[in-house]
Design a protein around this motif. Sequence first.
Motif, PDB file in Angstrom:
ATOM      1  N   LEU A   1      -2.738 -43.609   7.179  1.00 58.77           N
ATOM      2  CA  LEU A   1      -1.764 -42.527   6.947  1.00 58.77           C
ATOM      3  C   LEU A   1      -2.051 -41.824   5.626  1.00 58.77           C
ATOM      4  O   LEU A   1      -1.981 -40.593   5.530  1.00 58.77           O
ATOM      5  CB  LEU A   1      -0.350 -43.097   6.926  1.00 58.77           C
ATOM      6  CG  LEU A   1       0.306 -43.278   8.294  1.00 58.77           C
ATOM      7  CD1 LEU A   1       1.518 -44.184   8.194  1.00 58.77           C
ATOM      8  CD2 LEU A   1       0.709 -41.937   8.887  1.00 58.77           C
ATOM      9  N   GLU A   2      -2.390 -42.609   4.596  1.00 59.97           N
ATOM     10  CA  GLU A   2      -2.716 -42.010   3.301  1.00 59.97           C
ATOM     11  C   GLU A   2      -3.935 -41.102   3.427  1.00 59.97           C
ATOM     12  O   GLU A   2      -3.961 -40.002   2.877  1.00 59.97           O
ATOM     13  CB  GLU A   2      -2.983 -43.102   2.250  1.00 59.97           C
ATOM     14  CG  GLU A   2      -1.736 -43.702   1.652  1.00 59.97           C
ATOM     15  CD  GLU A   2      -0.709 -42.653   1.233  1.00 59.97           C
ATOM     16  OE1 GLU A   2      -1.074 -41.754   0.464  1.00 59.97           O
ATOM     17  OE2 GLU A   2       0.437 -42.726   1.707  1.00 59.97           O
ATOM     18  N   MET A   3      -4.948 -41.572   4.170  1.00 63.71           N
ATOM     19  CA  MET A   3      -6.168 -40.757   4.320  1.00 63.71           C
ATOM     20  C   MET A   3      -5.867 -39.484   5.118  1.00 63.71           C
ATOM     21  O   MET A   3      -6.384 -38.403   4.812  1.00 63.71           O
ATOM     22  CB  MET A   3      -7.261 -41.571   5.011  1.00 63.71           C
ATOM     23  CG  MET A   3      -7.823 -42.642   4.106  1.00 63.71           C
ATOM     24  SD  MET A   3      -9.279 -43.415   4.807  1.00 63.71           S
ATOM     25  CE  MET A   3      -8.566 -44.736   5.715  1.00 63.71           C
ATOM     26  N   GLN A   4      -5.019 -39.620   6.137  1.00 66.67           N
ATOM     27  CA  GLN A   4      -4.649 -38.443   6.937  1.00 66.67           C
ATOM     28  C   GLN A   4      -3.923 -37.424   6.051  1.00 66.67           C
ATOM     29  O   GLN A   4      -4.215 -36.227   6.091  1.00 66.67           O
ATOM     30  CB  GLN A   4      -3.727 -38.865   8.091  1.00 66.67           C
ATOM     31  CG  GLN A   4      -4.444 -39.651   9.187  1.00 66.67           C
ATOM     32  CD  GLN A   4      -3.459 -40.229  10.184  1.00 66.67           C
ATOM     33  OE1 GLN A   4      -2.403 -40.745   9.820  1.00 66.67           O
ATOM     34  NE2 GLN A   4      -3.794 -40.165  11.461  1.00 66.67           N
ATOM     35  N   LYS A   5      -3.005 -37.928   5.233  1.00 69.03           N
ATOM     36  CA  LYS A   5      -2.224 -37.020   4.373  1.00 69.03           C
ATOM     37  C   LYS A   5      -3.135 -36.359   3.330  1.00 69.03           C
ATOM     38  O   LYS A   5      -3.008 -35.169   3.061  1.00 69.03           O
ATOM     39  CB  LYS A   5      -1.118 -37.797   3.665  1.00 69.03           C
ATOM     40  CG  LYS A   5       0.044 -38.107   4.576  1.00 69.03           C
ATOM     41  CD  LYS A   5       1.160 -38.715   3.754  1.00 69.03           C
ATOM     42  CE  LYS A   5       2.106 -39.476   4.635  1.00 69.03           C
ATOM     43  NZ  LYS A   5       2.963 -40.393   3.884  1.00 69.03           N
ATOM     44  N   GLU A   6      -4.050 -37.154   2.750  1.00 72.38           N
ATOM     45  CA  GLU A   6      -4.981 -36.595   1.761  1.00 72.38           C
ATOM     46  C   GLU A   6      -5.798 -35.474   2.384  1.00 72.38           C
ATOM     47  O   GLU A   6      -6.011 -34.427   1.780  1.00 72.38           O
ATOM     48  CB  GLU A   6      -5.927 -37.690   1.235  1.00 72.38           C
ATOM     49  CG  GLU A   6      -5.338 -38.560   0.153  1.00 72.38           C
ATOM     50  CD  GLU A   6      -4.741 -37.763  -0.987  1.00 72.38           C
ATOM     51  OE1 GLU A   6      -5.447 -36.911  -1.552  1.00 72.38           O
ATOM     52  OE2 GLU A   6      -3.550 -37.974  -1.287  1.00 72.38           O
ATOM     53  N   ALA A   7      -6.278 -35.708   3.610  1.00 69.94           N
ATOM     54  CA  ALA A   7      -7.106 -34.708   4.292  1.00 69.94           C
ATOM     55  C   ALA A   7      -6.291 -33.444   4.535  1.00 69.94           C
ATOM     56  O   ALA A   7      -6.783 -32.324   4.333  1.00 69.94           O
ATOM     57  CB  ALA A   7      -7.635 -35.270   5.605  1.00 69.94           C
ATOM     58  N   LEU A   8      -5.048 -33.607   4.950  1.00 68.26           N
ATOM     59  CA  LEU A   8      -4.200 -32.432   5.210  1.00 68.26           C
ATOM     60  C   LEU A   8      -3.882 -31.697   3.907  1.00 68.26           C
ATOM     61  O   LEU A   8      -3.892 -30.466   3.864  1.00 68.26           O
ATOM     62  CB  LEU A   8      -2.909 -32.854   5.924  1.00 68.26           C
ATOM     63  CG  LEU A   8      -3.109 -33.198   7.409  1.00 68.26           C
ATOM     64  CD1 LEU A   8      -1.926 -33.978   7.967  1.00 68.26           C
ATOM     65  CD2 LEU A   8      -3.343 -31.935   8.243  1.00 68.26           C
ATOM     66  N   LYS A   9      -3.657 -32.458   2.843  1.00 70.26           N
ATOM     67  CA  LYS A   9      -3.414 -31.820   1.543  1.00 70.26           C
ATOM     68  C   LYS A   9      -4.646 -31.042   1.113  1.00 70.26           C
ATOM     69  O   LYS A   9      -4.557 -29.975   0.536  1.00 70.26           O
ATOM     70  CB  LYS A   9      -3.097 -32.875   0.483  1.00 70.26           C
ATOM     71  CG  LYS A   9      -1.656 -33.310   0.467  1.00 70.26           C
ATOM     72  CD  LYS A   9      -1.452 -34.225  -0.732  1.00 70.26           C
ATOM     73  CE  LYS A   9      -0.308 -35.161  -0.524  1.00 70.26           C
ATOM     74  NZ  LYS A   9      -0.385 -36.332  -1.412  1.00 70.26           N
ATOM     75  N   GLY A  10      -5.834 -31.619   1.396  1.00 73.11           N
ATOM     76  CA  GLY A  10      -7.088 -30.961   1.055  1.00 73.11           C
ATOM     77  C   GLY A  10      -7.200 -29.604   1.729  1.00 73.11           C
ATOM     78  O   GLY A  10      -7.754 -28.664   1.177  1.00 73.11           O
ATOM     79  N   LYS A  11      -6.668 -29.491   2.946  1.00 68.70           N
ATOM     80  CA  LYS A  11      -6.755 -28.195   3.628  1.00 68.70           C
ATOM     81  C   LYS A  11      -5.580 -27.283   3.278  1.00 68.70           C
ATOM     82  O   LYS A  11      -5.753 -26.095   3.082  1.00 68.70           O
ATOM     83  CB  LYS A  11      -6.800 -28.406   5.138  1.00 68.70           C
ATOM     84  CG  LYS A  11      -6.862 -27.065   5.842  1.00 68.70           C
ATOM     85  CD  LYS A  11      -7.309 -27.058   7.247  1.00 68.70           C
ATOM     86  CE  LYS A  11      -7.418 -25.613   7.719  1.00 68.70           C
ATOM     87  NZ  LYS A  11      -7.146 -25.432   9.107  1.00 68.70           N
ATOM     88  N   PHE A  12      -4.381 -27.852   3.232  1.00 64.92           N
ATOM     89  CA  PHE A  12      -3.192 -27.001   3.093  1.00 64.92           C
ATOM     90  C   PHE A  12      -2.573 -27.034   1.703  1.00 64.92           C
ATOM     91  O   PHE A  12      -1.586 -26.363   1.451  1.00 64.92           O
ATOM     92  CB  PHE A  12      -2.141 -27.409   4.131  1.00 64.92           C
ATOM     93  CG  PHE A  12      -2.609 -27.183   5.542  1.00 64.92           C
ATOM     94  CD1 PHE A  12      -2.702 -25.895   6.058  1.00 64.92           C
ATOM     95  CD2 PHE A  12      -2.960 -28.246   6.357  1.00 64.92           C
ATOM     96  CE1 PHE A  12      -3.141 -25.676   7.354  1.00 64.92           C
ATOM     97  CE2 PHE A  12      -3.398 -28.028   7.649  1.00 64.92           C
ATOM     98  CZ  PHE A  12      -3.498 -26.754   8.154  1.00 64.92           C
TER      99      PHE A  12
END
Length: 246
Positions: free
Chosen positions: A224-235
Amino acid sequence: MNDKPEKFIDENGLRLDGRQIDEIRPMTIKIGVLSRADGSCYMEWGNNKILVAVYGPRELHPRRLQKSDSALIRYRYNMAAFSVEDRIRPGPSRRSTEISKVSREAFEPVVMTNLYPSAVIDVFAEVLQADAGTRTAAINAASIALADAGIPMKSLVAACAVGKVDGKLVLDLNKPEDNYGQADLPIAMTQDGEITLLQMDGNLTQEEFKQALEMCKKGCLQILEMQKEALKGKFGEDAAIEVPED
Ligand code: ADP
């Protein structure tokens, strides 16, 4: 041919691929890789390579399938013919139909389908290279692709399998562990730990089952942390998932 390893865990407690028993494989995430899809994600998890495209919400045809009070989720899990060592026959199989069904059900409790009556949300999960754990990898990627499509969800969904080899529980099975292990327990959950998918092959004692759930929860929280980091990286930092009122 039986290429079962003699031992899955060495004297230092390390697995055949050098991981600790509670360590997940390295994961890389790319978001928005398909320009025609509303949301997409390419994920590598260990040697798994998965591409997910999300389309919708869009009007569902034929109309007789429409639900007047919510959107329908369709989830198609498919393995490319070249994704495994032996060629896979193209088209649906019992296995892919089952995985598509349970994966759709893993998202139904979180996607706010009530906001889109008569619509459909299509999730296409294509396994380009398979190396054990493709259903969980596809769910992890689908969760990101749904967020990329801007589809409101109560939570992201993270998924990981726990198994048993040499009498010990191990997190995120690799191929030999999946093939020859004593148990395989793929699980998906929300950030609150609500389980949305749970399957099991093999046998575990009640105590082992409890430990497996705990182990899996830790793995899912990392994912979940990695998913959130990736989404933060884009948005950007403001990419917090907003939950609209019902
Ligand atoms: P998962 O990929 O979710 O772990 P399974 O436990 O059914 O699902 O499959 C384990 C692994 O076995 C897959 O990741 C893939 O590497 C391999 N596999 C599955 N189906 C086939 C098939 N039809 N032919 C060859 N290998 C397959």
